[in-house]
Design a protein around this motif. Structure first.
Motif, mmCIF file in Angstrom:
data_model
loop_
_atom_site.group_PDB
_atom_site.id
_atom_site.type_symbol
_atom_site.label_atom_id
_atom_site.label_comp_id
_atom_site.label_asym_id
_atom_site.label_seq_id
_atom_site.Cartn_x
_atom_site.Cartn_y
_atom_site.Cartn_z
ATOM 1 N N TYR A 89 -65.275 40.199 -48.972
ATOM 2 C CA TYR A 89 -66.098 40.725 -47.881
ATOM 3 C C TYR A 89 -65.229 41.143 -46.691
ATOM 4 C CZ TYR A 89 -70.456 39.386 -50.132
ATOM 5 O OH TYR A 89 -71.530 39.298 -50.993
ATOM 6 N N LEU A 90 -64.148 40.403 -46.453
ATOM 7 C CA LEU A 90 -63.217 40.774 -45.378
ATOM 8 C C LEU A 90 -62.636 42.167 -45.631
ATOM 9 C CD1 LEU A 90 -60.469 38.580 -43.765
ATOM 10 C CD2 LEU A 90 -59.890 40.813 -44.653
ATOM 11 N N VAL A 91 -62.172 42.399 -46.848
ATOM 12 C CA VAL A 91 -61.581 43.702 -47.190
ATOM 13 C C VAL A 91 -62.620 44.814 -47.063
ATOM 14 C CG1 VAL A 91 -60.553 45.059 -49.046
ATOM 15 C CG2 VAL A 91 -59.835 42.684 -48.693
ATOM 16 N N ALA A 92 -63.835 44.543 -47.513
ATOM 17 C CA ALA A 92 -64.898 45.549 -47.398
ATOM 18 C C ALA A 92 -65.192 45.861 -45.936
ATOM 19 C CB ALA A 92 -66.159 45.048 -48.099
ATOM 20 N N ALA A 93 -65.164 44.840 -45.076
ATOM 21 C CA ALA A 93 -65.404 45.053 -43.643
ATOM 22 C C ALA A 93 -64.299 45.890 -43.021
ATOM 23 C CB ALA A 93 -65.510 43.702 -42.932
ATOM 24 N N PRO A 107 -70.227 42.782 -54.424
ATOM 25 C CA PRO A 107 -71.305 43.596 -54.994
ATOM 26 C C PRO A 107 -71.640 44.755 -54.052
ATOM 27 C CG PRO A 107 -72.180 41.534 -54.124
ATOM 28 C CD PRO A 107 -70.692 41.427 -54.066
ATOM 29 N N PHE A 108 -71.737 45.946 -54.593
ATOM 30 C CA PHE A 108 -72.006 47.120 -53.765
ATOM 31 C C PHE A 108 -73.516 47.266 -53.577
ATOM 32 C CE2 PHE A 108 -67.794 47.784 -55.467
ATOM 33 C CZ PHE A 108 -67.106 48.288 -54.373
ATOM 34 N N THR A 110 -74.813 43.343 -49.036
ATOM 35 C CA THR A 110 -73.395 43.286 -48.664
ATOM 36 C C THR A 110 -73.138 44.099 -47.402
ATOM 37 O OG1 THR A 110 -72.702 42.994 -50.969
ATOM 38 C CG2 THR A 110 -71.040 43.800 -49.414
ATOM 39 N N LEU A 111 -73.753 45.278 -47.332
ATOM 40 C CA LEU A 111 -73.561 46.148 -46.172
ATOM 41 C C LEU A 111 -74.069 45.478 -44.896
ATOM 42 C CD1 LEU A 111 -72.747 48.907 -45.027
ATOM 43 C CD2 LEU A 111 -75.050 49.727 -45.576
ATOM 44 N N ALA A 129 -67.673 44.658 -39.002
ATOM 45 C CA ALA A 129 -66.961 45.942 -39.053
ATOM 46 C C ALA A 129 -67.091 46.687 -37.733
ATOM 47 C CB ALA A 129 -67.502 46.791 -40.202
ATOM 48 N N LEU A 130 -68.304 46.669 -37.147
ATOM 49 C CA LEU A 130 -68.514 47.353 -35.867
ATOM 50 C C LEU A 130 -67.694 46.695 -34.767
ATOM 51 C CD1 LEU A 130 -69.947 49.481 -34.163
ATOM 52 C CD2 LEU A 130 -71.842 47.868 -33.879
#
Length: 500
Positions: free
Chosen positions: A100-104, A222-223, A227-228, A235-236
């Motif tokens: 989740y860190l990498v996705a953020a 999971p996409f 997750t978003l 992320a913001l």
């Protein structure tokens, strides 16, 4: 022969002038080496803050520096893994895991590109100079405070080594500036500790260095929409903090080098660098004030080459010369960073002579900015609070600028009020009290040729004045409105107070 010369002449204008200057190459290469060495322990420290393996921070510093060297808008500025970003994403890693860190990080990069394209860089013009000075001074304090743990509860030998490192950086440039003094200090102290067998904390004590280059891949999450929604707030926050630090640092480098940078390109470039970093499994980052000062102010670098080489040297040093780098005493790097903090601090801003001449409001804004940054260790909070404080002080100061003078016609049938200054929410309320509603004659003229109507509060105040005179059977004529003032008055008059 002539054709080859003409071909060379056609190519030459497109190549940077420094490519043919050996002195510039030497400066840029050595600067990149010094910064690469200094990045290693900091990247490892930030990895600890984020709760990830040291390799994650080192990979992030490598990919950020190399990418931003190509796509960034500020030459010679260093971007890498930073403490501010680590603080933002640490809770996400702790609660949901590394994927989740990498996705953020990737999503933060996308948001930075969007914000950059929307022109967020233009907001920099609203940051007052006193906030900028406070930003610089607080960074210098944070850089110094970050070295304090390296000087507490350590073997006694650390102190003379650190002192020797500082002495070398102060006096070596008087002998020659061909080789950067920080590099000399690091090499000399490393040789001394190894030759004498002195047991002091080293870079290797911070964690294992990577033995291979990073490999690109997708984040292990999971996409889904869930997750978003999980990563979006982090992320913001990372995007905003990263852009603010990067744009403030770019502004500082602009002033130091007396050159301009493309802030919009830098904003988009930060986003691209974070996307690349995320796909390579890094923790993300932004501009680093400390390393940038080493590169620009201490080492004298001015081109993208030093930024590119800083990231390249970092990875080469870790992968190829890992055992040697691991033996570098932390005392040497502490000395470098202490020197950077001293060079970064704006000593002129706190000199008694300056403080005597500086308006109290400016000093307050600077002090508030420094206090907030040092208390929270968050540069973004300090800049926002400092800017808001500056706005409040400015509004309070300007609110008293509006003045009203009156001249009564000799025949006593009319009076002219002349308003000077700016009319906005802070001054408009007081304007209502400046008229003699009971004793004025039947015709009242309000001359606004020497003022400007800025907002709805001003229009409402004018409507209130007209209403008060109307209650007494007296007429009011407003004259002298400039184009903007007339437009806003014509649009809003009568719609705000219900007087018409």
């Amino acid at each position: 022969m002539f054709s080859s010369l003409s071909a060379a002449s056609r190519l030459r204008p497109h190549a940077p002038a420094w490519l043919s200057d050996p002195k510039v190459w030497r400066t840029e290469v050595l600067a990149g080496l010094v910064v690469g060495l200094a990045l290693i322990p900091e990247a490892i420290s930030f990895s600890v803050i984020a709760g990830v393996d040291p390799a994650v921070g080192l990979f992030a510093s490598f990919t950020m520096a190399v990418t931003i060297a190509v796509v960034g808008g500020r030459r010679a500025m260093i971007s890498a893994a930073t403490g501010a970003v680590a603080l933002v994403i640490a809770p996400l890693n702790r609660e949901h895991g590394f994927g989740y860190l990498v996705a953020a990080v990737i999503l933060a990069g996308v948001l930075q590109i969007v914000l950059g394209a929307l022109g967020i860089a233009r907001l920099m013009r609203f940051v007052p100079r006193s906030v900028m000075v406070g930003f610089v001074n607080s960074l210098a304090i944070l850089i110094f405070l970050a070295q304090v743990p390296e000087l507490t509860d350590v073997p006694w030998a650390v102190y003379p080594l650190a002192a020797a490192g500082l002495a070398l950086m102060v006096f070596f440039p008087r002998i020659t500036k061909v080789v950067p003094a920080p590099l000399v200090s690091i090499v000399v102290l490393t040789v001394i500790t190894l030759a004498a067998g002195i047991a002091v904390p080293t870079v290797g004590d911070r964690g294992d260095l990577p033995s291979a280059l990073p490999v690109p891949g997708l984040p292990d999450v999971p996409f889904t929409l869930d997750t978003l929604t999980t990563i979006a707030p982090y992320a913001l926050a990372m995007a905003l903090v990263g852009l603010m630090e990067s744009l403030m640092t770019a502004q500082l480098v602009d002033e130091i080098t007396d050159t301009r940078s493309d802030k919009t390109r830098e904003s988009v470039g930060q986003g691209i660098a974070n996307i690349v970093t995320g796909f390579f499994g890094g923790m993300g980052g932004c501009a680093m004030i400390g390393q940038t000062m080493i590169n620009v102010k201490v080492s004298g670098a001015r081109t993208r080459l030093s930024t590119f080489l800083a990231g390249t040297f970092l990875m080469v040093l870790c992968v190829v010369f890992g055992p040697v780098v691991s033996d570098i005493p932390m005392a040497a790097l502490v000395a470098v960073m202490v020197m950077v903090s001293v060079a970064t601090f704006d000593w002129h801003s706190v000199a008694p002579r300056t403080l005597k001449r500086m308006p109290a409001g400016e000093i307050t804004v600077m002090a508030v900015t420094v206090a907030c940054v040092v208390a929270t260790h968050n540069l973004a909070i300090g800049v926002v609070v400092g800017s808001v404080t500056a706005v409040v002080i400015f509004a309070k100061r300007v609110a008293h600028v509006a003045d009203v003078t009156s001249v009564t016609d000799p025949d006593g049938t009319s009076v002219v009020y002349r308003v000077t200054g700016e009319l906005f929410f802070a001054s408009a309320n007081e304007l209502v009290t400046r008229f003699d509603y009971a004793n004025d004659p039947g015709e009242v003229v309000i001359d606004l040729s020497a003022t400007h109507v800025w907002d709805a509060s001003s229009v409402a105040a004018l409507d209130t004045i007209e209403a008060k005179y109307a209650q007494r059977g007296k007429s009011v004529e407003i004259t002298g409105l400039n184009e903007h003032s007339a437009r806003i008055h014509g649009t809003l008059s009568g719609e705000l107070t219900g007087s018409h």
